[in-house]
Structure formats: structure tokens, C-alpha cells
Enzyme design. Structure first.
Site, PDB file in Angstrom:
ATOM      1  N   SER A  95       3.815   6.039  -5.720  1.00 13.83           N
ATOM      2  CA  SER A  95       2.445   6.025  -5.206  1.00 13.83           C
ATOM      3  C   SER A  95       2.110   7.263  -4.377  1.00 13.83           C
ATOM      4  O   SER A  95       2.960   7.791  -3.645  1.00 13.83           O
ATOM      5  CB  SER A  95       2.296   4.791  -4.304  1.00 13.83           C
ATOM      6  OG  SER A  95       1.133   4.875  -3.529  1.00 13.83           O
ATOM      7  N   GLU A 124       0.560   7.086  -1.804  1.00 12.44           N
ATOM      8  CA  GLU A 124       0.722   6.649  -0.412  1.00 12.44           C
ATOM      9  C   GLU A 124       1.997   7.267   0.188  1.00 12.44           C
ATOM     10  O   GLU A 124       2.113   7.400   1.397  1.00 12.44           O
ATOM     11  CB  GLU A 124       0.763   5.111  -0.387  1.00 12.44           C
ATOM     12  CG  GLU A 124       0.876   4.452   0.970  1.00 12.44           C
ATOM     13  CD  GLU A 124      -0.356   4.540   1.861  1.00 12.44           C
ATOM     14  OE1 GLU A 124      -1.456   4.856   1.367  1.00 12.44           O
ATOM     15  OE2 GLU A 124      -0.213   4.308   3.082  1.00 12.44           O
ATOM     16  N   TYR A 153       4.657   0.047   3.562  1.00  9.07           N
ATOM     17  CA  TYR A 153       4.514   0.116   2.097  1.00  9.07           C
ATOM     18  C   TYR A 153       4.926   1.498   1.595  1.00  9.07           C
ATOM     19  O   TYR A 153       5.707   1.630   0.643  1.00  9.07           O
ATOM     20  CB  TYR A 153       3.059  -0.191   1.711  1.00  9.07           C
ATOM     21  CG  TYR A 153       2.731   0.133   0.263  1.00  9.07           C
ATOM     22  CD1 TYR A 153       3.017  -0.770  -0.760  1.00  9.07           C
ATOM     23  CD2 TYR A 153       2.123   1.349  -0.081  1.00  9.07           C
ATOM     24  CE1 TYR A 153       2.716  -0.474  -2.090  1.00  9.07           C
ATOM     25  CE2 TYR A 153       1.823   1.650  -1.407  1.00  9.07           C
ATOM     26  CZ  TYR A 153       2.117   0.732  -2.405  1.00  9.07           C
ATOM     27  OH  TYR A 153       1.817   1.036  -3.713  1.00  9.07           O
TER      28      TYR A 153
HETATM   29  P1  NAP Z   1      -1.285  -5.474  -7.913  1.00 11.97           P
HETATM   30  O1  NAP Z   1      -2.535  -5.777  -8.664  1.00 11.97           O
HETATM   31  O2  NAP Z   1      -1.187  -5.788  -6.470  1.00 11.97           O
HETATM   32  O3  NAP Z   1      -0.072  -6.218  -8.675  1.00 11.97           O
HETATM   33  C1  NAP Z   1       1.184  -6.359  -8.086  1.00 11.97           C
HETATM   34  C2  NAP Z   1       2.042  -7.229  -8.976  1.00 11.97           C
HETATM   35  O4  NAP Z   1       3.327  -7.392  -8.386  1.00 11.97           O
HETATM   36  C3  NAP Z   1       1.485  -8.638  -9.215  1.00 11.97           C
HETATM   37  O5  NAP Z   1       1.670  -8.994 -10.566  1.00 11.97           O
HETATM   38  C4  NAP Z   1       2.365  -9.504  -8.323  1.00 11.97           C
HETATM   39  O6  NAP Z   1       2.525 -10.829  -8.778  1.00 11.97           O
HETATM   40  C5  NAP Z   1       3.697  -8.754  -8.486  1.00 11.97           C
HETATM   41  N1  NAP Z   1       4.671  -9.138  -7.478  1.00 11.97           N
HETATM   42  C6  NAP Z   1       4.506  -9.208  -6.133  1.00 11.97           C
HETATM   43  N2  NAP Z   1       5.638  -9.658  -5.544  1.00 11.97           N
HETATM   44  C7  NAP Z   1       6.540  -9.882  -6.540  1.00 11.97           C
HETATM   45  C8  NAP Z   1       7.873 -10.365  -6.569  1.00 11.97           C
HETATM   46  N3  NAP Z   1       8.526 -10.721  -5.453  1.00 11.97           N
HETATM   47  N4  NAP Z   1       8.491 -10.475  -7.774  1.00 11.97           N
HETATM   48  C9  NAP Z   1       7.844 -10.142  -8.915  1.00 11.97           C
HETATM   49  N5  NAP Z   1       6.568  -9.684  -8.951  1.00 11.97           N
HETATM   50  C10 NAP Z   1       5.933  -9.558  -7.774  1.00 11.97           C
HETATM   51  O7  NAP Z   1      -0.901  -3.922  -8.087  1.00 11.97           O
HETATM   52  P2  NAP Z   1      -1.474  -2.847  -9.136  1.00 11.97           P
HETATM   53  O8  NAP Z   1      -2.672  -2.203  -8.558  1.00 11.97           O
HETATM   54  O9  NAP Z   1      -1.496  -3.436 -10.475  1.00 11.97           O
HETATM   55  O10 NAP Z   1      -0.319  -1.751  -9.040  1.00 11.97           O
HETATM   56  C11 NAP Z   1       0.837  -1.814  -9.881  1.00 11.97           C
HETATM   57  C12 NAP Z   1       1.973  -1.063  -9.215  1.00 11.97           C
HETATM   58  O11 NAP Z   1       1.587   0.295  -9.009  1.00 11.97           O
HETATM   59  C13 NAP Z   1       2.389  -1.575  -7.842  1.00 11.97           C
HETATM   60  O12 NAP Z   1       3.774  -1.368  -7.727  1.00 11.97           O
HETATM   61  C14 NAP Z   1       1.641  -0.678  -6.876  1.00 11.97           C
HETATM   62  O13 NAP Z   1       2.322  -0.625  -5.650  1.00 11.97           O
HETATM   63  C15 NAP Z   1       1.681   0.631  -7.618  1.00 11.97           C
HETATM   64  N6  NAP Z   1       0.586   1.558  -7.371  1.00 11.97           N
HETATM   65  C16 NAP Z   1      -0.698   1.140  -7.465  1.00 11.97           C
HETATM   66  C17 NAP Z   1      -1.726   2.051  -7.286  1.00 11.97           C
HETATM   67  C18 NAP Z   1      -3.165   1.635  -7.396  1.00 11.97           C
HETATM   68  O14 NAP Z   1      -4.018   2.393  -6.929  1.00 11.97           O
HETATM   69  N7  NAP Z   1      -3.467   0.531  -8.036  1.00 11.97           N
HETATM   70  C19 NAP Z   1      -1.429   3.402  -6.995  1.00 11.97           C
HETATM   71  C20 NAP Z   1      -0.091   3.780  -6.926  1.00 11.97           C
HETATM   72  C21 NAP Z   1       0.919   2.864  -7.131  1.00 11.97           C
HETATM   73  P3  NAP Z   1       1.641 -12.089  -8.219  1.00 11.97           P
HETATM   74  O15 NAP Z   1       0.392 -12.084  -9.042  1.00 11.97           O
HETATM   75  O16 NAP Z   1       2.511 -13.245  -8.482  1.00 11.97           O
HETATM   76  O17 NAP Z   1       1.384 -11.816  -6.771  1.00 11.97           O
HETATM   77  O1  G4F Z   2      -8.347   0.377  -1.005  1.00 11.66           O
HETATM   78  P1  G4F Z   2      -7.282   0.556   0.005  1.00 11.66           P
HETATM   79  O2  G4F Z   2      -6.769  -0.687   0.664  1.00 11.66           O
HETATM   80  O3  G4F Z   2      -6.136   1.377  -0.719  1.00 11.66           O
HETATM   81  P2  G4F Z   2      -4.923   2.263  -0.176  1.00 11.66           P
HETATM   82  O4  G4F Z   2      -4.514   1.885   1.184  1.00 11.66           O
HETATM   83  O5  G4F Z   2      -5.276   3.691  -0.400  1.00 11.66           O
HETATM   84  O6  G4F Z   2      -3.742   1.828  -1.158  1.00 11.66           O
HETATM   85  C1  G4F Z   2      -3.941   1.707  -2.571  1.00 11.66           C
HETATM   86  O7  G4F Z   2      -3.645   2.958  -3.156  1.00 11.66           O
HETATM   87  C2  G4F Z   2      -2.275   3.397  -3.033  1.00 11.66           C
HETATM   88  C3  G4F Z   2      -2.179   4.755  -3.721  1.00 11.66           C
HETATM   89  O8  G4F Z   2      -2.467   5.778  -2.795  1.00 11.66           O
HETATM   90  C4  G4F Z   2      -1.399   2.357  -3.688  1.00 11.66           C
HETATM   91  F1  G4F Z   2      -0.107   2.772  -3.659  1.00 11.66           F
HETATM   92  C5  G4F Z   2      -1.565   1.030  -2.975  1.00 11.66           C
HETATM   93  O9  G4F Z   2      -0.759   0.033  -3.624  1.00 11.66           O
HETATM   94  C6  G4F Z   2      -3.027   0.599  -3.074  1.00 11.66           C
HETATM   95  O10 G4F Z   2      -3.314   0.341  -4.422  1.00 11.66           O
HETATM   96  O11 G4F Z   2      -7.785   1.522   1.170  1.00 11.66           O
HETATM   97  C7  G4F Z   2      -8.329   2.791   0.884  1.00 11.66           C
HETATM   98  C8  G4F Z   2      -8.936   3.392   2.134  1.00 11.66           C
HETATM   99  C9  G4F Z   2      -8.013   3.393   3.357  1.00 11.66           C
HETATM  100  O12 G4F Z   2      -8.116   4.651   3.982  1.00 11.66           O
HETATM  101  C10 G4F Z   2      -8.584   2.321   4.281  1.00 11.66           C
HETATM  102  O13 G4F Z   2      -8.375   2.563   5.674  1.00 11.66           O
HETATM  103  O14 G4F Z   2     -10.068   2.606   2.512  1.00 11.66           O
HETATM  104  C11 G4F Z   2     -10.057   2.448   3.922  1.00 11.66           C
HETATM  105  N1  G4F Z   2     -10.836   1.246   4.288  1.00 11.66           N
HETATM  106  C12 G4F Z   2     -11.920   1.244   5.096  1.00 11.66           C
HETATM  107  N2  G4F Z   2     -12.375   0.007   5.256  1.00 11.66           N
HETATM  108  C13 G4F Z   2     -10.582  -0.002   3.894  1.00 11.66           C
HETATM  109  C14 G4F Z   2     -11.557  -0.803   4.503  1.00 11.66           C
HETATM  110  N3  G4F Z   2      -9.629  -0.525   3.085  1.00 11.66           N
HETATM  111  C15 G4F Z   2      -9.659  -1.855   2.860  1.00 11.66           C
HETATM  112  N4  G4F Z   2      -8.730  -2.384   2.025  1.00 11.66           N
HETATM  113  N5  G4F Z   2     -10.586  -2.687   3.460  1.00 11.66           N
HETATM  114  C16 G4F Z   2     -11.549  -2.194   4.300  1.00 11.66           C
HETATM  115  O15 G4F Z   2     -12.369  -2.965   4.822  1.00 11.66           O
END
Ligand code: NAP
Ligand code: G4F
Length: 329
Positions: free
Chosen positions: A128, A130, A152
Site C-alpha cells: 500500500s 500508506e 496499518y
Molecule cells: P477491503 O474491502 O477492506 O477487504 C478486506 C478483505 O480482507 C475482506 O474480504 C475481509 O473479509 C478480509 N479479511 C479481514 N480480516 C481477515 C482475516 N482475519 N482472514 C481472512 N480475511 C480477512 O479491502 P480492499 O480495498 O479490497 O483492499 C484489498 C487489499 O489491498 C487489502 O489488503 C488492503 O489493505 C490493500 N490495499 C487497498 C487499497 C485501496 O485503496 N483499496 C490500497 C492499497 C492497498 P471480511 O469481509 O470477512 O471482513
Molecule cells: O479514505 P481513507 O480512510 O483512506 P486512507 O487512510 O488513505 O487508506 C486507504 O488507502 C490506503 C492506500 O494509501 C490503503 F492502503 C488503505 O487500506 C485504505 O484503502 O482516508 C483518506 C483521507 C485521510 O487523509 C483521512 O484523514 O481522508 C481523510 N478524511 C477526512 N475525513 C477522512 C475523513 N477519512 C475517513 N475515512 N473518514 C472521514 O470522515
């Protein structure tokens, strides 16, 4: 013969898009699903009925081993994680176990499963942006020093380096995708883009008066999840495993997200609809993310197809439909 793929995190945003992509390519797709009576089981079964589900948990190595035996995968995509950054301060230990140690559990299970023929399973780790945290370079690329700012982020750094270590120690075909934020109508409502798109739709429909957010100045490089799962697959098709940044190369603040979302429903001045509360501020913020994905473009031939305004409009439009249907019923 059809290739077999195993996806952890099948119930998540990316898991579902990746399952659809792999099914469209003729893969036999398997998913690891956790918990008793998981409420998302029906969602997976209705969107991707051909996925074969296996019950297990990233914290339970023997369940991962059993799933590997049952699915005999050519490719394993480790998308499972506790992925909500804000939650990770409140639950640092369980986040470290699932998001960090969970990666090791999958890598070790593959090593045991594949035995002397480790090359038969290719591995993708969902790293990520992050991990860049307090950014040491702009834009961020594969070589940028990691400086995570949340439990995280620290857990993802552990999984990232473990993936590299298994590649270097055992010659495993293990790739790490450093993906910047990617969103879609399937994004969980706790993340800021979906929180905003749902609230804007509900305000437009007269179902909600305003939205309360935290830091409006943070900047993110937001792309479309459907584009990003294509990059995951491309990484595992390369002869040699490697790490890639996947991003759009554009950054936008939360204020700009609000501009685009409210504009999608014809509201130009959103000031009266938005409140701020310290409850949504983070102990340590990642202020600016913007990625350089030129390596992915050059080696994988990957470029994003959906831009920021199209993405926000797509999410608001979806929430207008979903909210209207919910409130007609
Ligand atoms: P998400 O919607 O939060 O999905 C996370 C998945 O992980 C869900 O299917 C959840 O299952 C599963 N999980 C949680 N705890 C678990 C456990 N103990 N054992 C097995 N499965 C478990 O995340 P996403 O946005 O699809 O992201 C996919 C991956 O990419 C994650 O690893 C995330 O950290 C990473 N990532 C995401 C972004 C982004 O912007 N979306 C960016 C960079 C990296 P349940 O439904 O049962 O909770
Ligand atoms: O949407 P966010 O919660 O995503 P964040 O923290 O960037 O993380 C996501 O992206 C990562 C990749 O860089 C992934 F690895 C991670 O699993 C996840 O998918 O927050 C985005 C931004 C932050 O700066 C937060 O402080 O939005 C700002 N924010 C402002 N108000 C808020 C809010 N975020 C959330 N969730 N809720 C608010 O009310």
C-alpha cells in the site's frame, strides 16, 4: 487446462473485481472467506457465483494450508487485511496480526504446500501507498524510503518486506503491488470517497442534511479499483517477480473530492453541507500521496483508464440509484 487462482479477501472491494476479471479469463477461481455466517457470503455468491469458497482465516495457518490443497492454485492473491487505517490505532495488535503476520502465514503455507517445486505457485501481496506515510520523495516510486504513519502502515511494511524476503531467500515468484488509493461503487462506506458519495446522494434526495468529516486538506492519488486489479494480474504474468507502484500520478485534496461529488448533483457551493469534527482526525496523518507508476507502464503496459472526475461521478450516480431504491422500498 484452466489456471487456478486463490484470492484471500474475496469479500472485499478488490477481491470481487479481481474474481470477475479472472473468471472472464477462464480461471478456476477460489476464495478464502472467514467467520461464521459471514454477511458478505451472499454478495459474493450473487456477483460471482462461479467462485468456489473455502472457509478459513489469515490467522489460522492450517485453514490456509487446507485451502491450498483444495484449490491447487497457480496464482495466490493475498488481498485479505484489516484495511481501515483509522481503526488500526484502536486495534493495533489485531491489525498487526492480520495485516502483517497474515502475510507470513500465507507465504509459509505456500512454501509447505509447494515443497521443492516452489515455482509452481505465483504470489501477489497487496502492499500500500500508506507505507510511504510521511513522504520522503514526491512523487513516490518503488525506491522511495518507507516511513509509515499508522499501525496499518507498519503492518503493510512488514508484509512487503516479507514478500521480498521470500523472493530473495527461496526464489519464490512473489510480487508486491504498491497500490495507491483505489475506489469504486463497492468501496466500504467507512472510507472517505464512499462516505462522501453516499452523503452527497442522500443530501440530493433530501434524506440527510449534512456530512461530518475530519481533515479536508489531506491529498490522495485516487484511481478506480477495476483498473487496479488488472495490474495485479499483469504482475503475476511476468517471467520475473518484482514490485510495482500502481497510481494515476494525480493528487486531489478532500476539498477537491467534495467539489467533484457535489458538482455531480449540481451543487457548486458545498460549505453549508460540510461539518468537521476532531473525532475523524488521525493521530498522525499522511498528508500527501502521489505515485509515479512509470515502471508499471513500461514493464506491464499498465495505465489507468478511469480519471478522478469520472470515478467520483460513477460513485455518486451509483449511490443515487442505491439510495432511491432503498427509500422507495
Ligand atoms: P477491503 O474491502 O477492506 O477487504 C478486506 C478483505 O480482507 C475482506 O474480504 C475481509 O473479509 C478480509 N479479511 C479481514 N480480516 C481477515 C482475516 N482475519 N482472514 C481472512 N480475511 C480477512 O479491502 P480492499 O480495498 O479490497 O483492499 C484489498 C487489499 O489491498 C487489502 O489488503 C488492503 O489493505 C490493500 N490495499 C487497498 C487499497 C485501496 O485503496 N483499496 C490500497 C492499497 C492497498 P471480511 O469481509 O470477512 O471482513
Ligand atoms: O479514505 P481513507 O480512510 O483512506 P486512507 O487512510 O488513505 O487508506 C486507504 O488507502 C490506503 C492506500 O494509501 C490503503 F492502503 C488503505 O487500506 C485504505 O484503502 O482516508 C483518506 C483521507 C485521510 O487523509 C483521512 O484523514 O481522508 C481523510 N478524511 C477526512 N475525513 C477522512 C475523513 N477519512 C475517513 N475515512 N473518514 C472521514 O470522515
Amino acid at each position: 487446462m484452466a489456471k487456478s487462482a486463490l484470492i484471500t479477501g474475496i469479500t472485499g472491494q478488490d477481491g470481487l473485481y479481481l474474481a470477475e476479471l479472472l473468471l472472464s479469463k477462464g480461471y478456476d477461481v477460489h476464495g478464502l472467506i472467514r467467520g461464521q455466517n459471514n454477511p458478505k457470503l451472499e454478495v459474493v455468491q450473487s456477483i460471482a457465483p462461479d467462485v468456489k469458497l473455502h472457509f478459513g482465516d489469515l490467522l489460522d495457518t492450517s485453514s490456509i494450508m487446507r485451502t491450498l490443497d483444495a484449490s491447487a492454485p497457480d496464482e495466490v492473491y493475498n488481498l485479505g487485511a484489516i484495511s481501515f487505517v483509522a481503526y488500526s490505532w484502536e486495534n493495533a495488535s489485531v491489525t498487526s496480526q492480520v495485516t502483517g503476520l497474515g502475510v507470513l502465514n500465507v507465504l509459509e503455507s505456500i512454501r509447505n504446500y509447494a515443497g521443492s517445486d516452489l515455482a509452481k505457485v505465483r504470489f501477489y501481496q497487496a502492499s500500500s501507498s500508506e507505507m510511504f506515510g510521511k513522504v520522503q520523495e514526491v512523487p513516490q516510486r518503488e525506491s522511495t524510503l518507507l516511513w509509515p504513519r499508522s499501525p496499518y502502515g507498519v503492518s503493510k511494511v512488514y508484509g512487503h518486506y516479507m514478500t521480498i524476503n521470500y523472493r530473495e531467500s527461496y526464489g519464490m515468484h512473489a510480487s508486491s503491488g504498491i497500490l495507491f488509493n483505489h475506489e469504486s461503487p463497492r468501496r466500504g462506506p467507512e472510507f472517505v470517497t464512499r462516505k462522501v458519495s453516499m452523503a452527497v446522494a442522500r443530501i440530493k434526495l433530501g434524506l440527510q442534511d449534512d456530512i461530518t468529516l475530519g481533515n479536508l486538506d489531506a491529498k490522495r492519488d485516487w484511481g478506480y479499483a477495476g483498473d487496479y486489479v488488472r495490474a495485479m494480474w499483469l504482475m503475476l504474468q511476468q517471467p520475473v517477480a518484482d514490485d510495482y507502484v500502481i497510481s494515476t500520478g494525480e493528487t486531489h485534496s478532500i476539498k477537491e473530492l467534495l467539489d467533484a461529488a457535489f458538482a455531480a448533483v449540481g451543487i457548486d457551493d458545498w460549505a453549508g453541507y460540510v461539518k468537521q469534527d476532531p473525532r475523524f482526525m488521525r493521530p498522525a496523518e499522511v498528508e500527501l500521496l502521489i505515485g509515479d507508476s512509470s515502471k508499471a507502464k513500461e514493464v506491464l503496459g499498465w495505465t489507468p483508464e478511469v480519471n478522478f472526475n469520472e470515478l467520483v461521478a460513477m460513485m455518486v450516480e451509483n449511490d443515487l440509484k442505491e439510495q432511491s431504491a432503498l427509500h422507495k422500498a
